[in-house]
Design an enzyme around this catalytic site. Structure first.
Site, PDB file in Angstrom:
ATOM      1  CG  ASP A 204      27.513   6.108  -6.951  1.00  0.00           C
ATOM      2  OD1 ASP A 204      27.470   6.538  -8.182  1.00  0.00           O
ATOM      3  OD2 ASP A 204      27.490   5.012  -6.659  1.00  0.00           O
TER       4      ASP A 204
ATOM      5  NE  ARG B 225      21.977  -0.753  -5.784  1.00  0.00           N
ATOM      6  CZ  ARG B 225      21.830   0.135  -6.568  1.00  0.00           C
ATOM      7  NH1 ARG B 225      21.814  -0.298  -7.949  1.00  0.00           N
ATOM      8  NH2 ARG B 225      21.224   1.295  -6.462  1.00  0.00           N
TER       9      ARG B 225
ATOM     10  CG  ASP C 154      20.466   6.750 -12.589  1.00  0.00           C
ATOM     11  OD1 ASP C 154      20.485   5.725 -12.025  1.00  0.00           O
ATOM     12  OD2 ASP C 154      21.615   7.413 -13.016  1.00  0.00           O
TER      13      ASP C 154
ATOM     14  CD1 TRP D 213      26.915  -1.269 -18.839  1.00  0.00           C
ATOM     15  CD2 TRP D 213      26.663  -1.116 -20.842  1.00  0.00           C
ATOM     16  NE1 TRP D 213      27.248  -2.595 -19.319  1.00  0.00           N
ATOM     17  CE2 TRP D 213      26.839  -2.587 -20.676  1.00  0.00           C
ATOM     18  CE3 TRP D 213      26.133  -0.972 -22.174  1.00  0.00           C
ATOM     19  CZ2 TRP D 213      26.960  -3.804 -21.553  1.00  0.00           C
ATOM     20  CZ3 TRP D 213      26.298  -2.205 -23.275  1.00  0.00           C
ATOM     21  CH2 TRP D 213      26.559  -3.463 -22.883  1.00  0.00           C
ATOM     22  CG  ASP D 214      25.536   1.680 -12.556  1.00  0.00           C
ATOM     23  OD1 ASP D 214      26.637   1.098 -12.338  1.00  0.00           O
ATOM     24  OD2 ASP D 214      24.786   2.073 -12.052  1.00  0.00           O
TER      25      ASP D 214
ATOM     26  CG  ASN E  65      25.128  -0.517  -9.277  1.00  0.00           C
ATOM     27  OD1 ASN E  65      26.093   0.235  -8.971  1.00  0.00           O
ATOM     28  ND2 ASN E  65      24.127  -0.088 -10.025  1.00  0.00           N
TER      29      ASN E  65
HETATM   30  C1  GLA Z   1      25.000   3.284  -9.172  1.00  0.00           C
HETATM   31  C2  GLA Z   1      25.411   4.311 -10.124  1.00  0.00           C
HETATM   32  C3  GLA Z   1      24.594   5.604  -9.553  1.00  0.00           C
HETATM   33  C4  GLA Z   1      23.128   5.050  -9.874  1.00  0.00           C
HETATM   34  C5  GLA Z   1      22.596   3.874  -9.239  1.00  0.00           C
HETATM   35  C6  GLA Z   1      21.337   3.506  -9.749  1.00  0.00           C
HETATM   36  O1  GLA Z   1      25.194   3.349  -7.809  1.00  0.00           O
HETATM   37  O2  GLA Z   1      26.597   4.589  -9.681  1.00  0.00           O
HETATM   38  O3  GLA Z   1      25.166   6.641 -10.383  1.00  0.00           O
HETATM   39  O4  GLA Z   1      23.059   5.177 -11.192  1.00  0.00           O
HETATM   40  O5  GLA Z   1      23.534   2.890  -9.689  1.00  0.00           O
HETATM   41  O6  GLA Z   1      21.055   2.217  -9.195  1.00  0.00           O
END
Ligand code: GLA
Length: 726
Positions: free
Chosen positions: A546, A441, A364, A475-476, A478
């Site tokens: 999450d 963030r 991750d 693929w995130d 945030n």
């Molecule tokens: C998000 C994702 C998590 C993890 C974090 C990493 O919150 O939902 O699962 O991958 O980012 O920064």
């Protein structure tokens, strides 16, 4: 053939196996909705229109005297327009060169195509025969083509609209929705999926009313706040009884869906791209393609609607190479280490799961750039050799030797102000002239409406995927966009930004996801904040939340399952006390609930002892045993955690030979009442072996008398039943 045209009544019938969608072209050339529901005979339905259209005190259709009838306001609609007496929500608003925003989009012919054309630059369902209705405004050269494809097996109808400027010197679209249709009454509730980070897809239902009820996003993404889906369900509808209409947008940017109760007692349903902060310049000869919407009708309650949506989405939208294939069983290191890891730590995690059946290790956030906290590094897609000396190849070889595959996390659309790429190209971040950026963030969003920014992302991400034997990508995304502005757009086109963000995103998906047909891509957005059909067209599964706490997950996964198949929802077992809720639940409970989706783990497996490994081995064997039910079966929701102390899902194979019930009790109580769960979806006449009871019972008994699970003492307990024809 599923599309019929009756010349005499000018009625189009779009027929599924057991559904009919009908509309006609009325005497004024208006495309007027007639019916969507259970299959009916192909008979004229225009008799349903007279009373409604014949009301008084409304503007007459232009050209008639104001005898008070035949007003656009009262026509049930396939597309409504503004300025000619219709005060309902217009489907479209186009401003022409003289500044008027009026249009009268009337019938100009139809075509039936033998195929379903793709939308340029946007995802859509795969289908066949497609009806195109041409509408035209005589004065302005503005036109609209309404596209319809009906899926014979599920009765779902895919719709979209192409708006055309056929000769007007300059048109500006101020609204360009994808569809409209009318329900004949307001006896409906609106069901939506709302939430927040860690609490996605919570179910809410409330009666529609006179005026507009809506769900929307203004974020340039879909969102955890409200999903781009709504259902209109008959008042009091249950899982099994009542009518339900699903409205699912195949789109990942700012959207709106509306249900408008109008004075004549009808309900107008419409939506698409959010017209808040939207405009689109359409020069002569240009077209504008709207995203697709999937309309689903069920006469069998909310559960029936979900099953039809699941089948349509699995068969016609999700990548065919992955949809029904065994999914990777991952161990993800996020909750295990967060960003605090090195090669040795990762190897220890891999060693911890050897021989358990976990087949993929997903590394991750934190493997790239300068990334020990979330304050820096995004955008620098170069391995951090301080943490991982020798690079990712060392991990890749270690995994190969362990017989496992390698997955990697990216957040491709993001950039940290503290990163090499930002220092070299500060303009890659979205920015409005003179304004300070809002950070979330500690990061900014890249301006992916620009070609050069997308080229950078594609090159740097693909280089890592191609160079390291990667078979899985998470693929995130945030944070949300804030400064809705692009240096790549002229000042009078800035309101195109949110839709251009979607087009940029889909271009990235094409060039990264589709360029790697053997790599499994999992969607994620700080959990499930981009859980939409646009994303699902590229990513067969999406990280649902999450929040990995089993209790919370019953609520999240229940809500998500209303609009998305279980195969779309990625679910992991994590440690207790849970990192989000501090709640402790049994390992069995966590696994039973996580097995109701694409299954995996998210913890520090280097701490596993032999008994943990044995438990994991068993859980994986159980998941594998029932995986086809998760990926391809029919879901029956037996009990709702929103309504009481229980949650119950039942998965049944399409041939009804095999099923699994997963039942959950939230709170244990002394001397509590006995709860009975009645099975659904079985064949009444078949004999089923109920493994846990060692008994054979007929489908009729299981579906009428049911089972009485014995939950062990304590809170958050599960019971599962395997039910099959021997
Ligand atoms: C998000 C994702 C998590 C993890 C974090 C990493 O919150 O939902 O699962 O991958 O980012 O920064």
């Amino acid at each position: 053939m599923a599309i019929y045209f009756d010349e005499g009544t000018k009625t189009f019938y779009l027929e599924g196996r057991d559904t009919t969608y009908a509309f006609y072209i009325n005497e004024f050339g208006y495309a007027e909705h007639l019916y969507y529901g259970r299959k009916i005979a192909r008979e004229p339905l225009t008799y349903t229109r007279g009373l409604i259209a014949g009301r008084t005190c409304a503007a007459a259709v232009p050209g008639l005297d104001d005898a008070g009838y035949s007003s656009y306001q009262y026509f049930a609609t396939e597309l409504s327009f503004f300025g000619s007496g219709d005060y309902r929500e217009p489907t479209v608003l186009a401003e022409n060169e003289c500044g008027d925003r009026l249009s009268e989009l009337l019938y100009d012919g139809y075509e039936i195509l033998a195929y379903k054309p793709k939308i340029s630059g946007m995802p859509s369902t795969r289908g066949e025969e497609t009806l195109v209705i041409h509408l035209k405004d005589k004065l302005s050269g503005f036109g609209a083509d309404l596209y319809y494809t009906v899926f014979e097996d599920t009765g779902a109808v895919a719709r979209r609209i192409i708006y055309k400027n056929e000769g007007n010197p300059a048109l500006t679209l101020r609204r360009a929705y994808s569809f409209a249709f009318s329900l004949p009454s307001q006896d409906y509730e609106l069901l939506s999926l709302h939430g927040a980070w860690g609490r996605e897809n919570q179910v809410e239902r409330y009666p529609v009313h006179f005026g507009v009820s809506s769900v929307d996003s203004k974020r340039a993404t879909s969102s955890a706040a409200i999903n781009p889906f709504m259902a209109l369900i008959s008042r009091g509808a249950t899982e099994e009884l009542g009518e339900a209409y699903g409205v699912s947008l195949v789109y990942s940017s700012s959207f709106v869906l509306k249900a408008e109760g109008t004075g004549d007692g009808q309900l107008l349903v419409t939506g698409g791209i959010n017209d808040f902060d939207f405009s689109w310049a359409l020069s002569a000869g240009e077209i504008f393609e709207t995203p697709e919407v999937l309309l689903t009708y069920s006469p069998d309650g909310i559960g029936g609607m979900s099953r039809r949506i699941h089948d349509t989405v699995r068969r016609y939208l999700v990548n065919e190479s992955f949809v029904y294939k065994a999914r990777p069983i991952v161990i993800n290191n996020w909750e295990g280490t967060y960003m605090d890891f090195d090669t040795e730590k990762l190897k220890a995690i891999i060693d911890g799961v050897r021989g358990t059946g976990i087949d993929t290790f997903v590394l991750d956030d934190g493997w790239f750039g300068k990334r020990d906290t979330d304050e820096s590094g995004l955008g620098d897609w170069v391995v951090n050799e301080k943490k991982l000396p020798g690079g990712l190849g060392v991990i890749a070889s270690y995994l190969k030797e362990a017989g496992m595959k390698f997955g990697l996390w990216f957040e491709p659309e993001m950039i940290s102000p503290d990163s090499d790429v930002y220092r070299a190209h500060p303009d890659y971040a979205i920015k409005a002239p003179g304004r300070e950026n809002c950070l979330t963030r500690h990061q900014l969003v890249m301006d992916i409406t620009r070609d050069d920014v997308r080229d950078y992302i594609v090159e740097s991400v693909n280089k890592i995927i191609d160079g390291n034997d990667i078979s899985y990508v998470k693929w995130d995304y945030n944070r949300n966009v804030t400064e809705f502005y692009s240096l790549g757009l002229p000042k009078d086109r800035q309101s195109e930004f949110a839709h251009r963000y979607a087009l940029g995103l889909y271009d990235l998906y094409e060039r990264i996801v589709n360029a790697h047909p053997d790599v499994m891509f999992e969607g994620c957005a700080g959990g499930g904040a981009r859980f939409d059909l646009g994303t699902l067209a590229y990513f067969p599964q999406i990280w649902n939340s999450d929040d990995t706490d089993a209790e919370e997950r019953t609520l999240i996964q229940y809500g998500t399952s209303i609009a998305y198949p279980l195969s779309a929802s990625s679910c992991h077992v994590s440690v207790v006390p849970n990192h989000q809720t501090a709640r402790a639940t049994d390992m069995k409970t966590r696994a039973d609930i996580a097995e109701l989706g694409a299954f995996g783990y998210e913890l520090d497996a280097s701490l596993f002892d032999d008994s943990d490994r044995a438990a994991v081995r068993e859980q994986i064997a159980e998941y594998k045993r029932c995986e086809q039910l998760v990926l391809a079966g029919d879901l029956y929701r037996l009990d709702s955690p929103y309504e009481g102390n229980f949650f119950g899902f039942m998965l049944v194979s399409k041939d009804k030979s095999c099923a699994k019930m997963t039942l959950y009790r939230r709170m244990g109580r002394p001397n509590s009442t006995v709860k009975r769960f009645v099975a659904r979806g079985l064949d009444e006449s078949k004999k089923y072996f109920v493994e846990e009871l060692g008994t054979t019972l007929s489908g009729s008994t299981l579906m009428n008398v049911g089972l009485l699970p014995e939950f062990s003492a304590g809170d958050f307990k599960t019971v599962t039943y395997h039910i099959y024809v021997k």
